[in-house]
Write a protein that holds these residues in place. Structure first.
Motif, PDB file in Angstrom:
ATOM      1  N   MET A 171       0.838  -1.200   0.000  1.00 31.37           N
ATOM      2  CA  MET A 171       0.000   0.000   0.000  1.00 31.37           C
ATOM      3  C   MET A 171       0.876   1.254   0.000  1.00 31.37           C
ATOM      4  O   MET A 171       0.591   2.224  -0.709  1.00 31.37           O
ATOM      5  CB  MET A 171      -0.907  -0.023   1.233  1.00 31.37           C
ATOM      6  N   ALA A 172       1.932   1.246   0.810  1.00 27.70           N
ATOM      7  CA  ALA A 172       2.832   2.402   0.872  1.00 27.70           C
ATOM      8  C   ALA A 172       3.430   2.676  -0.509  1.00 27.70           C
ATOM      9  O   ALA A 172       3.491   3.825  -0.962  1.00 27.70           O
ATOM     10  CB  ALA A 172       3.941   2.148   1.891  1.00 27.70           C
ATOM     11  N   ALA A 173       3.847   1.608  -1.178  1.00 28.40           N
ATOM     12  CA  ALA A 173       4.444   1.776  -2.510  1.00 28.40           C
ATOM     13  C   ALA A 173       3.406   2.329  -3.489  1.00 28.40           C
ATOM     14  O   ALA A 173       3.696   3.236  -4.272  1.00 28.40           O
ATOM     15  CB  ALA A 173       5.011   0.445  -3.006  1.00 28.40           C
ATOM     16  N   ARG A 174       2.175   1.789  -3.408  1.00 29.27           N
ATOM     17  CA  ARG A 174       1.111   2.288  -4.302  1.00 29.27           C
ATOM     18  C   ARG A 174       0.779   3.750  -4.001  1.00 29.27           C
ATOM     19  O   ARG A 174       0.400   4.497  -4.891  1.00 29.27           O
ATOM     20  CB  ARG A 174      -0.155   1.437  -4.133  1.00 29.27           C
ATOM     21  N   ALA A 175       0.925   4.138  -2.729  1.00 36.11           N
ATOM     22  CA  ALA A 175       0.624   5.519  -2.341  1.00 36.11           C
ATOM     23  C   ALA A 175       1.770   6.472  -2.693  1.00 36.11           C
ATOM     24  O   ALA A 175       1.696   7.660  -2.398  1.00 36.11           O
ATOM     25  CB  ALA A 175       0.339   5.575  -0.839  1.00 36.11           C
ATOM     26  N   GLY A 176       2.826   5.944  -3.265  1.00 35.00           N
ATOM     27  CA  GLY A 176       3.909   6.797  -3.755  1.00 35.00           C
ATOM     28  C   GLY A 176       5.076   6.963  -2.799  1.00 35.00           C
ATOM     29  O   GLY A 176       6.001   7.722  -3.077  1.00 35.00           O
ATOM     30  N   ALA A 177       5.051   6.255  -1.647  1.00 35.88           N
ATOM     31  CA  ALA A 177       6.194   6.350  -0.731  1.00 35.88           C
ATOM     32  C   ALA A 177       7.379   5.614  -1.350  1.00 35.88           C
ATOM     33  O   ALA A 177       7.204   4.607  -2.031  1.00 35.88           O
ATOM     34  CB  ALA A 177       5.845   5.737   0.621  1.00 35.88           C
ATOM     35  N   ARG A 178       8.580   6.128  -1.083  1.00 31.65           N
ATOM     36  CA  ARG A 178       9.779   5.405  -1.543  1.00 31.65           C
ATOM     37  C   ARG A 178      10.552   4.824  -0.364  1.00 31.65           C
ATOM     38  O   ARG A 178      11.628   4.255  -0.528  1.00 31.65           O
ATOM     39  CB  ARG A 178      10.641   6.326  -2.391  1.00 31.65           C
ATOM     40  N   ALA A 179       9.966   4.957   0.829  1.00 31.33           N
ATOM     41  CA  ALA A 179      10.569   4.343   2.027  1.00 31.33           C
ATOM     42  C   ALA A 179       9.459   3.998   3.010  1.00 31.33           C
ATOM     43  O   ALA A 179       8.414   4.649   3.031  1.00 31.33           O
ATOM     44  CB  ALA A 179      11.550   5.308   2.688  1.00 31.33           C
ATOM     45  N   VAL A 180       9.703   2.954   3.796  1.00 29.50           N
ATOM     46  CA  VAL A 180       8.775   2.612   4.886  1.00 29.50           C
ATOM     47  C   VAL A 180       9.553   2.441   6.186  1.00 29.50           C
ATOM     48  O   VAL A 180      10.730   2.066   6.171  1.00 29.50           O
ATOM     49  CB  VAL A 180       7.982   1.308   4.619  1.00 29.50           C
ATOM     50  N   GLU A 181       8.841   2.715   7.276  1.00 30.15           N
ATOM     51  CA  GLU A 181       9.366   2.422   8.601  1.00 30.15           C
ATOM     52  C   GLU A 181       8.626   1.193   9.102  1.00 30.15           C
ATOM     53  O   GLU A 181       7.395   1.089   8.963  1.00 30.15           O
ATOM     54  CB  GLU A 181       9.099   3.619   9.525  1.00 30.15           C
ATOM     55  N   LEU A 182       9.368   0.214   9.663  1.00 29.88           N
ATOM     56  CA  LEU A 182       8.776  -1.008  10.221  1.00 29.88           C
ATOM     57  C   LEU A 182       9.375  -1.233  11.602  1.00 29.88           C
ATOM     58  O   LEU A 182      10.559  -0.948  11.821  1.00 29.88           O
ATOM     59  CB  LEU A 182       9.094  -2.217   9.325  1.00 29.88           C
ATOM     60  N   ASP A 183       8.569  -1.772  12.519  1.00 30.14           N
ATOM     61  CA  ASP A 183       9.051  -2.040  13.870  1.00 30.14           C
ATOM     62  C   ASP A 183       9.429  -3.510  13.997  1.00 30.14           C
ATOM     63  O   ASP A 183       8.710  -4.379  13.491  1.00 30.14           O
ATOM     64  CB  ASP A 183       7.938  -1.708  14.881  1.00 30.14           C
ATOM     65  N   LEU A 184      10.523  -3.780  14.680  1.00 30.40           N
ATOM     66  CA  LEU A 184      11.009  -5.165  14.820  1.00 30.40           C
ATOM     67  C   LEU A 184      11.039  -5.590  16.282  1.00 30.40           C
ATOM     68  O   LEU A 184      11.395  -4.795  17.159  1.00 30.40           O
ATOM     69  CB  LEU A 184      12.431  -5.289  14.262  1.00 30.40           C
ATOM     70  N   ARG A 185      10.713  -6.873  16.482  1.00 35.02           N
ATOM     71  CA  ARG A 185      10.797  -7.470  17.812  1.00 35.02           C
ATOM     72  C   ARG A 185      11.362  -8.877  17.722  1.00 35.02           C
ATOM     73  O   ARG A 185      11.278  -9.513  16.675  1.00 35.02           O
ATOM     74  CB  ARG A 185       9.416  -7.535  18.468  1.00 35.02           C
ATOM     75  N   LEU A 186      11.863  -9.326  18.863  1.00 37.34           N
ATOM     76  CA  LEU A 186      12.470 -10.650  18.951  1.00 37.34           C
ATOM     77  C   LEU A 186      11.469 -11.639  19.554  1.00 37.34           C
ATOM     78  O   LEU A 186      10.880 -11.366  20.605  1.00 37.34           O
ATOM     79  CB  LEU A 186      13.686 -10.523  19.859  1.00 37.34           C
ATOM     80  N   ALA A 187      11.283 -12.774  18.870  1.00 40.74           N
ATOM     81  CA  ALA A 187      10.428 -13.846  19.414  1.00 40.74           C
ATOM     82  C   ALA A 187      11.250 -14.712  20.373  1.00 40.74           C
ATOM     83  O   ALA A 187      12.479 -14.608  20.429  1.00 40.74           O
ATOM     84  CB  ALA A 187       9.881 -14.689  18.264  1.00 40.74           C
ATOM     85  N   ALA A 188      10.554 -15.620  21.073  1.00 43.71           N
ATOM     86  CA  ALA A 188      11.230 -16.446  22.094  1.00 43.71           C
ATOM     87  C   ALA A 188      12.328 -17.319  21.493  1.00 43.71           C
ATOM     88  O   ALA A 188      13.349 -17.595  22.132  1.00 43.71           O
ATOM     89  CB  ALA A 188      10.199 -17.323  22.797  1.00 43.71           C
ATOM     90  N   ASP A 189      12.133 -17.763  20.241  1.00 40.14           N
ATOM     91  CA  ASP A 189      13.133 -18.645  19.625  1.00 40.14           C
ATOM     92  C   ASP A 189      14.172 -17.885  18.799  1.00 40.14           C
ATOM     93  O   ASP A 189      14.908 -18.479  18.018  1.00 40.14           O
ATOM     94  CB  ASP A 189      12.425 -19.704  18.752  1.00 40.14           C
ATOM     95  N   GLY A 190      14.207 -16.559  18.959  1.00 42.19           N
ATOM     96  CA  GLY A 190      15.249 -15.775  18.293  1.00 42.19           C
ATOM     97  C   GLY A 190      14.848 -15.242  16.930  1.00 42.19           C
ATOM     98  O   GLY A 190      15.624 -14.514  16.298  1.00 42.19           O
ATOM     99  N   ALA A 191      13.648 -15.584  16.448  1.00 41.30           N
ATOM    100  CA  ALA A 191      13.196 -15.060  15.155  1.00 41.30           C
ATOM    101  C   ALA A 191      12.934 -13.554  15.287  1.00 41.30           C
ATOM    102  O   ALA A 191      12.497 -13.096  16.345  1.00 41.30           O
ATOM    103  CB  ALA A 191      11.921 -15.774  14.723  1.00 41.30           C
ATOM    104  N   VAL A 192      13.211 -12.813  14.217  1.00 46.09           N
ATOM    105  CA  VAL A 192      12.954 -11.370  14.221  1.00 46.09           C
ATOM    106  C   VAL A 192      11.690 -11.114  13.411  1.00 46.09           C
ATOM    107  O   VAL A 192      11.616 -11.449  12.229  1.00 46.09           O
ATOM    108  CB  VAL A 192      14.136 -10.581  13.629  1.00 46.09           C
ATOM    109  N   VAL A 193      10.671 -10.543  14.090  1.00 50.31           N
ATOM    110  CA  VAL A 193       9.380 -10.325  13.434  1.00 50.31           C
ATOM    111  C   VAL A 193       9.052  -8.832  13.385  1.00 50.31           C
ATOM    112  O   VAL A 193       9.605  -8.038  14.147  1.00 50.31           O
ATOM    113  CB  VAL A 193       8.234 -11.095  14.143  1.00 50.31           C
ATOM    114  N   VAL A 194       8.129  -8.513  12.468  1.00 54.09           N
ATOM    115  CA  VAL A 194       7.737  -7.112  12.263  1.00 54.09           C
ATOM    116  C   VAL A 194       6.479  -6.858  13.095  1.00 54.09           C
ATOM    117  O   VAL A 194       5.385  -7.315  12.740  1.00 54.09           O
ATOM    118  CB  VAL A 194       7.479  -6.841  10.765  1.00 54.09           C
TER     119      VAL A 194
END
Ligand code: G3P
Ligand code: MG
Length: 253
Positions: free
Chosen positions: A44-67
């Motif tokens: 959606m951001a790309a369709r709306a004309g943005a050329r960058a996005v901000e995303l938040d990251l967190r660590l799961a219990a098994d070490g996976a990095v999720v948004v």
């Protein structure tokens, strides 16, 4: 050359803006237009004309990095519990889209690797905000750095965090300090210690003097979260380099 003119010339020479970082950054993807921090939001951001996005990251219990923005799943998914206590499989079982609208039902919480691959495909630069619960700053920074090193998709990247410890632990990637209170003098001190390239500031704290001071220190200035067009115009007029917005279409217009 008069002293004042010399000082001004030095100021201009010392300001190294982040090279070609886009002026409009979709906040949490495009949080007003699609469920936040999802792949659908990035489209959606790309369709709306943005050329960058901000995303938040967190660590799961098994070490996976999720948004994911919040420490818990409740607000943005149909799951529950603390992300850091759940394994990836449990987090992936949650629906992160239906709460926003039926058209988005079935959207999962993305893995960092998926978000990077999509950003590359869409030609989006990505600001990855590292979120860490108490005691998790170093583990989160290290896990993000390891995931980025493993990733074959390398869009234009900028890491950021409210936590200097977390950013320092992430290693050598370009980085920005996020602040929501305090003064330019304190931000500059912390940003310099981190060798940051930018400071991301809650827009209400910014004025012409603080922006000039940050620029003089060689730091680019991003303002969050700016959803009204007149406010974006005013901030750009004051010298802000880029704004974070939930609605890139409105701000770009
Ligand atoms: O990175 C800027 C902004 O996203 C910080 O606040 O709570 O929206 O992550 P938050
Ligand atoms: Mg954020």
């Amino acid at each position: 050359m008069a002293l004042e003119a010399q000082a001004e010339a030095m100021t201009r020479a010392s300001f190294r803006p982040l090279a070609a970082w886009p002026r409009v950054v979709g906040h949490r993807g495009a949080a007003a237009l699609a469920p936040e921090n999802t792949l659908a939001g990035m489209h959606m951001a790309a369709r709306a004309g943005a050329r960058a996005v901000e995303l938040d990251l967190r660590l799961a219990a098994d070490g996976a990095v999720v948004v994911l923005h919040d420490a818990t799943l409740e607000r943005t998914t149909d799951g529950c519990g603390l992300a850091r206590r759940l394994n990836l499989a449990a987090i992936r079982a949650a629906d992160a889209g239906a709460w926003f609208g039926p058209a988005f039902a079935g959207e999962p919480v993305p893995l960092l690797s998926e978000a990077l691959a999509l950003a590359r495909d869409l030609g989006l630069a990505v600001n990855l905000e590292l979120k860490a619960d108490r005691g998790m700053a170093v583990a989160t920074g290290r896990a993000v750095a390891a995931a980025l090193k493993r990733s074959r998709s390398r869009p234009k990247l900028l890491l950021s965090s409210f936590s200097p410890r977390c950013l320092a632990a992430a290693g050598e990637f370009p980085r920005a300090l996020i602040v929501g209170r305090g003064t330019a003098r304190a931000w500059i001190k912390t940003a310099r210690a981190l060798d940051a390239q930018a400071v991301h500031v809650r827009y209400a704290l910014l004025d012409r003097v603080s922006i000039a001071a940050l620029h003089e220190a060689g730091l680019a200035v991003g303002a969050y979260t700016v959803n009204a067009k007149p406010r974006a115009k005013m901030l750009f007029g004051l010298g802000v380099d880029y704004v974070f917005t939930d609605d890139p279409r409105r701000i770009r217009a």
